[in-house]
Design an enzyme around this catalytic site. Structure first.
Site, PDB file in Angstrom:
ATOM      1  N   ASP A 198      -8.050  -6.392  -5.245  1.00 46.16           N
ATOM      2  CA  ASP A 198      -9.481  -6.141  -5.042  1.00 46.16           C
ATOM      3  C   ASP A 198     -10.042  -5.367  -6.231  1.00 46.16           C
ATOM      4  O   ASP A 198      -9.299  -4.670  -6.933  1.00 46.16           O
ATOM      5  CB  ASP A 198      -9.705  -5.307  -3.769  1.00 46.16           C
ATOM      6  CG  ASP A 198      -9.243  -6.039  -2.521  1.00 46.16           C
ATOM      7  OD1 ASP A 198      -9.175  -7.279  -2.550  1.00 46.16           O
ATOM      8  OD2 ASP A 198      -8.942  -5.346  -1.527  1.00 46.16           O
TER       9      ASP A 198
HETATM   10  N1  URA Z   1      -4.363  -5.403   0.044  1.00 42.22           N
HETATM   11  C1  URA Z   1      -5.675  -5.079  -0.064  1.00 42.22           C
HETATM   12  O1  URA Z   1      -6.318  -4.753   0.939  1.00 42.22           O
HETATM   13  N2  URA Z   1      -6.242  -5.119  -1.269  1.00 42.22           N
HETATM   14  C2  URA Z   1      -5.577  -5.430  -2.392  1.00 42.22           C
HETATM   15  O2  URA Z   1      -6.146  -5.430  -3.500  1.00 42.22           O
HETATM   16  C3  URA Z   1      -4.203  -5.755  -2.283  1.00 42.22           C
HETATM   17  C4  URA Z   1      -3.622  -5.731  -1.051  1.00 42.22           C
END
Ligand code: URA
Length: 239
Positions: free
Chosen positions: A105
């Site tokens: 993310d």
């Molecule tokens: N899980 C998440 O919620 N976000 C990420 O970026 C990676 C794993």
């Protein structure tokens, strides 16, 4: 390997056009075995000769695999809009047709793999890939007692998705705010949704390892380096 024209080799390595390679060669930027060569038609051995661009070695490799410490605010998908991990690669990698082999993310930091090996990326991104991914999770509130058992049994997310068993370990001496989590799958916002399913909220998330290979602690946010052959072997061995 037979000998090859210098301009063709430079164009291949930089994944650019022949014209661009000729320009670099004629401007004296390219050296072979320490000697500047200005003849684009010069014959070299791409697998043996040490080729440099402005003094920096550029290698003749079929494929390239990069470990990046993704900074906050940069996106790991090339079609999400905004500054991407590809945009912030150092110059020597810019023209290789690279893309991220996995997603984090925008507000997650840490280990992202970047490659020009389509098969490898496809395997890493496949839902069937069970390469371990390790995260450091900082929570908004102390985690409820007993939540670790829910993770190891396989949590059920808000939308009913049944997660594979995941490992958790409290790493702040019992304050229950900071955890190490190892997943064997990678669903959308999975860690955030897992902690949400326990009535908590992820305040910050950092990926520390992929396939047992740890993010190089010497890499500052935004920095990267190529994986060693041993690291690549460990990651592909764990698929
Ligand atoms: N899980 C998440 O919620 N976000 C990420 O970026 C990676 C794993």
């Amino acid at each position: 390997m037979k000998s090859e024209r210098l301009d063709k080799t430079v164009a291949f390595i930089l994944q650019g056009g022949r014209k661009e390679a000729v320009k670099l060669i004629k401007s004296g930027e390219i050296a072979v075995g320490g000697n500047v060569i200005k003849d684009p038609a010069a014959k070299i051995n791409p697998h043996k000769d040490r080729i440099t661009l402005s003094g920096k070695e550029i290698c003749y490799k079929e494929k390239i695999y990069i470990m990046m410490n993704k900074p906050l605010g940069v996106v790991s998908s090339t079609d999400d809009g905004g500054v991407t991990v590809i945009d912030i690669l150092p110059e020597e990698f810019l023209r290789r047709g690279l893309f991220p082999a996995g997603r984090l993310d925008k507000d997650t930091t840490g280990f992202v793999l970047i490659t020009d090996d389509g098969d490898f990326a496809h395997r890493m991104l496949s839902p069937k890939s069970h390469v371990d991914k390790e995260y450091e999770v900082f929570l908004a509130e102390p985690l409820e007692e007993g939540a670790e058992k829910k993770f190891s049994d396989g949590l059920t997310l808000g939308d009913g998705y049944q997660c594979l068993p995941a490992e958790t370990e409290c790493i702040d001496g019992g304050k229950r705010i900071k955890f190490k989590v190892i997943l064997r799958e990678g669903k959308y916002h999975q860690i955030k949704r897992m902690f949400a399913a326990c009535g908590n909220r992820v305040a910050a998330l950092h990926r520390t390892a992929i396939g047992g290979v740890h993010l190089d602690s010497s890499l500052k946010a935004g920095e990267c380096r190529e994986l060693t052959a041993e690291e690549l072997g460990r990651i592909t061995g764990g698929e």
